[in-house]
Design a protein around this motif. Sequence first.
Motif, PDB file in Angstrom:
ATOM      1  N   ASP A 100       0.836  -1.202   0.000  1.00  0.00           N
ATOM      2  CA  ASP A 100       0.000   0.000   0.000  1.00  0.00           C
ATOM      3  C   ASP A 100       0.870   1.250   0.000  1.00  0.00           C
ATOM      4  N   ASP A 101       0.227   2.440   0.126  1.00  0.00           N
ATOM      5  CA  ASP A 101       0.969   3.691   0.066  1.00  0.00           C
ATOM      6  C   ASP A 101       1.817   3.939   1.307  1.00  0.00           C
ATOM      7  N   GLN A 102       1.686   3.090   2.341  1.00  0.00           N
ATOM      8  CA  GLN A 102       2.531   3.172   3.530  1.00  0.00           C
ATOM      9  C   GLN A 102       3.660   2.146   3.501  1.00  0.00           C
ATOM     10  N   VAL A 161      -8.548  -5.110   2.815  1.00  0.00           N
ATOM     11  CA  VAL A 161      -8.247  -3.690   2.621  1.00  0.00           C
ATOM     12  C   VAL A 161      -9.517  -2.905   2.923  1.00  0.00           C
ATOM     13  N   THR A 195      -8.905   3.285   3.612  1.00  0.00           N
ATOM     14  CA  THR A 195      -7.656   3.174   4.372  1.00  0.00           C
ATOM     15  C   THR A 195      -6.428   3.203   3.462  1.00  0.00           C
ATOM     16  N   VAL A 196      -6.642   2.907   2.187  1.00  0.00           N
ATOM     17  CA  VAL A 196      -5.545   2.875   1.218  1.00  0.00           C
ATOM     18  C   VAL A 196      -5.943   3.697   0.002  1.00  0.00           C
ATOM     19  N   GLU A 197      -5.098   4.629  -0.395  1.00  0.00           N
ATOM     20  CA  GLU A 197      -5.377   5.472  -1.553  1.00  0.00           C
ATOM     21  C   GLU A 197      -4.764   4.922  -2.836  1.00  0.00           C
ATOM     22  N   ILE A 223      -1.880   1.627  -4.462  1.00  0.00           N
ATOM     23  CA  ILE A 223      -1.076   0.439  -4.222  1.00  0.00           C
ATOM     24  C   ILE A 223      -0.021   0.302  -5.314  1.00  0.00           C
TER      25      ILE A 223
END
Length: 212
Positions: free
Chosen positions: A147-149, A180, A184-186, A188
């Motif tokens: 993910d973006d983190q 997911v 929470t996720v913008e 990937i």
Amino acid sequence: MLVVGSVCGVVGYAFARQSLKGITQPATNPFLKESSDLDRRPRQGADFLNEKDLIAKVRSQTSGANTAKEKKKTAPKSNLEKSKSQSQDKKDKSEPKSLPIKVQSQGMNLEVQSVSREDDTLILNVAFQNTSDRTVQFVYTFLDITDDQGQALFSEIRGLPTEFKPKGENFFGTIKILDVPPETVEKISLSLNDYPDQTVKLDIQNIPVLDE
């Protein structure tokens, strides 16, 4: 006694005159002001600076100072341009790309056509095609999705073969990304290498997953 005294005086005067022979009186009195003025006058044979040499020296020093100033002015500008370029590159890498997204490596093509959601599962509709002259194999357990983190995400592959023949057709399938939660996720990223050669690397960054 007078005669003896006169003779002694004449003899003493003669000896004194003889001893002071060659000694002359100074032309000026050392205590007068004029003597100090005489000392300030330039002596004969003193060295003087050449006017041309002096001008050339001043010009060289001036040009050197100007060059240093120009370098000082241009340096911050070049650093600023470099910083802007790095910021732009970082921005381009972090911004989500618009779908569909297609990448190619060693004649192997991967296209992410669309992204949809079912509850906590993201579904990526993808297409694979081998346009090279050799067979390409994949082991999908090596598919890396984050993910973006930078957190790893679990996935399942549906409808795709593990072996792609040379000059083959398009194969369509889905990649399901599990657990997911919404919003929470913008974006990937995914990466997949062929097996066992590891010469083909299909890498797509910043795939958008939220509805606009």
